[in-house]
Write a protein that holds these residues in place. Structure first.
Motif: not given
Length: 142
Positions: A65-74, A97-103, A113-114
Motif C-alpha cells: 500500500s505504500n511502496c510497490v507503486g515506485c519500487h515494484g511488486a518484488n 531512509a523510510v522516515l526521513h529520506g536519508q540513505a 521519496m515520501p
C-alpha cells in the motif's frame, strides 16, 4: 361529463429541490450513523472500554500500500530504485531512509521519496514496528 383538471405537474425547480433534500438527508443520516458508531463502540456514553489487542503488523501489506507503486511488486525497481541493497542496511539505516529520506552516509534520497515520518502510513503516524515489518518483508524478497 368530463371535468377539466386544474392540476399541474411539478416544475424542474421543485423536482431539483426535492432531489437535493433527499440527498442531503441521506448524507446527514449516513454521517450521523458513522459518527455514532465510532463514538459508541457498543458502550454507553462516557464509558471506557478495554482496548482490543491489535493485529500484528504485516510488512507485505504495508509495502503493497505504500511502496510497490515506485519500487515494484518484488522491490526490483520502477519509478524508484530496486531495494536489494537495503537488505544489508541496519534497522536504523532503513528507518532513516523510510522516515526521513536519508540513505546511509547522509545522502538525501530523491524528493519524490515520501518522508513517512511526515506523511505516515495510510494517514496514520508511522511506527517503528511498521518500518521494521517493511524492512523484514523487503529482505525476504532477496
Amino acid at each position: 361529463m368530463s371535468e377539466i383538471s386544474n392540476e399541474r405537474g411539478f416544475s424542474g425547480r421543485e423536482i431539483t429541490a426535492a432531489v437535493v433534500f433527499v440527498v442531503l438527508a441521506g448524507v446527514i443520516a449516513f454521517t450521523s450513523f458513522n459518527t455514532g458508531m465510532g463514538m459508541s463502540g457498543g458502550a454507553g456514553a462516557g464509558e471506557m472500554t478495554a482496548s482490543v489487542a491489535s493485529a500484528p503488523v504485516n510488512g507485505q501489506s504495508l509495502y503493497a500500500s505504500n511502496c510497490v507503486g515506485c519500487h515494484g511488486a518484488n522491490a526490483v525497481g520502477g519509478i524508484g530504485p530496486a531495494l536489494g541493497v537495503t537488505a544489508a542496511w541496519t534497522p536504523a539505516e532503513f528507518a532513516a531512509a523510510v522516515l526521513h529520506g536519508q540513505a546511509p552516509g547522509g545522502r538525501a534520497l530523491a524528493p519524490v521519496m515520501p518522508r513517512f515520518a511526515e506523511s505516515g502510513f495510510g494517514g496514520e503516524t508511522a511506527t517503528d514496528e511498521q518500518v521494521e515489518a517493511i524492512h523484514m518483508y523487503v529482505k525476504s524478497l532477496q
